[in-house]
Scaffold this active site. Structure first.
Site, PDB file in Angstrom:
ATOM      1  N   SER A   1       0.765  -1.145   0.022  1.00  0.00           N
ATOM      2  CA  SER A   1      -0.154  -0.118  -0.125  1.00  0.00           C
ATOM      3  C   SER A   1       0.824   1.117   0.074  1.00  0.00           C
ATOM      4  O   SER A   1       2.194   0.969   0.605  1.00  0.00           O
ATOM      5  CB  SER A   1      -1.110   0.031   1.240  1.00  0.00           C
ATOM      6  OG  SER A   1      -1.445   1.242   1.245  1.00  0.00           O
TER       7      SER A   1
ATOM      8  N   TYR B   1      -1.921  -0.423  10.551  1.00  0.00           N
ATOM      9  CA  TYR B   1      -2.100  -0.704   9.158  1.00  0.00           C
ATOM     10  C   TYR B   1      -0.689  -0.288   8.376  1.00  0.00           C
ATOM     11  O   TYR B   1      -0.133  -1.173   7.723  1.00  0.00           O
ATOM     12  CB  TYR B   1      -3.071  -0.125   8.341  1.00  0.00           C
ATOM     13  CG  TYR B   1      -3.400  -0.380   6.966  1.00  0.00           C
ATOM     14  CD1 TYR B   1      -3.881  -1.690   6.543  1.00  0.00           C
ATOM     15  CD2 TYR B   1      -3.129   0.573   6.021  1.00  0.00           C
ATOM     16  CE1 TYR B   1      -4.013  -1.996   5.222  1.00  0.00           C
ATOM     17  CE2 TYR B   1      -3.255   0.287   4.544  1.00  0.00           C
ATOM     18  CZ  TYR B   1      -3.683  -0.909   4.380  1.00  0.00           C
ATOM     19  OH  TYR B   1      -3.445  -1.210   2.915  1.00  0.00           O
TER      20      TYR B   1
END
Length: 252
Positions: A145, A158
């Site tokens: 990501s 995250y």
């Protein structure tokens, strides 16, 4: 990617985790069109069965909890038993968590994110690399990501897990380069998968688009096409890279 380039995947044995939704479905369809032999893993057995039944081509599949090493090994073993080897692995499974401040993030938040987004990548690569070495080489793509190469305010657990993915990607790439195993990562920004279109994130869509120089979110097909270009056998000198697919977001 044009059809001539896609022909490079003909006969290749390709493993995809998190295959039942989002990028996984698009990747499966594109690779089958290119003649690849596919092994799919996902927690959602019903969705896997529906996907396999809806597409022509050679597909093997099994329920796979990517946080469990025995499941990851079984998925690799299925690829080798079915097709004789493992050429490409796309570690696509992962998940997000509710946005919260650094100070409100709990130990449980951290544990959950590292299990789903980092430990899972380690477990997959451990068995995928071993199979690829036995077969003379291969290519691994880890779906990370932009949160893995930039800050992730309100999402520290995250972001930390996705940074770990980049670290493992680069470490494995260096360690196994002489074994002809390439390891790379892609770092997408938000794209128009069900994660965005069927959740409360849709309420933030305009804000997310405004942050991107291209002023739009990616279509899943755009991210899938980039992944396939990077794992392609023609990209034989590319390894250890974390490639942002973000409409220019991280170019600032």
């Amino acid at each position: 990617m044009d059809q001539e380039d896609m022909g490079e995947f003909s006969g290749k044995s390709v493993l995809i985790t998190g295959a039942a939704g989002g990028f996984g479905r698009v990747l499966t369809s594109k690779l089958l069109e290119a003649g690849a032999n596919i092994v799919l893993g996902d927690l959602n057995e019903a969705a896997l069965a529906e996907l396999a039944a809806s597409l022509p081509g050679r597909i093997a599949w099994m329920r796979c909890d990517v946080t469990v090493e025995a499941d990851q090994k079984a998925l690799v073993d299925l690829a080798v038993a079915t097709y004789g080897r493992l050429d490409i692995a796309i570690n696509n499974a992962g998940g997000t968590s509710p946005m919260k401040s650094f100070l409100d993030t709990t130990e449980q938040d951290l544990d959950r994110n590292f299990a789903l987004n980092a430990k899972s990548i380690f477990l997959g690569m451990k068995h995928q690399i071993a199979a690829m070495i036995d077969g003379g080489g291969g290519s691994i793509m880890n779906v990370a990501s932009v949160a893995g190469i930039a800050g992730a305010p309100k999402n520290v657990a995250y972001g930390a897990a996705k940074h770990a993915v980049i670290g493992m990607t680069r470490t494995a790439a260096v360690e196994f380069a002489r074994s002809n195993v390439r390891v790379n990562a892609v770092c997408p920004y938000f794209s128009l998968t069900p994660l965005v279109t069927q959740s409360n994130l849709i309420e933030r869509k305009k804000q997310m688009e405004a942050a991107v120089p291209m002023k739009r979110l990616a279509e899943p097909e755009e991210v899938a096409s980039a992944i396939l270009a990077l794992v392609s056998p023609s990209n034989s000198y590319l390894t250890g890279q974390a490639v942002a697919i973000d409409g220019g977001l991280t170019a600032f």
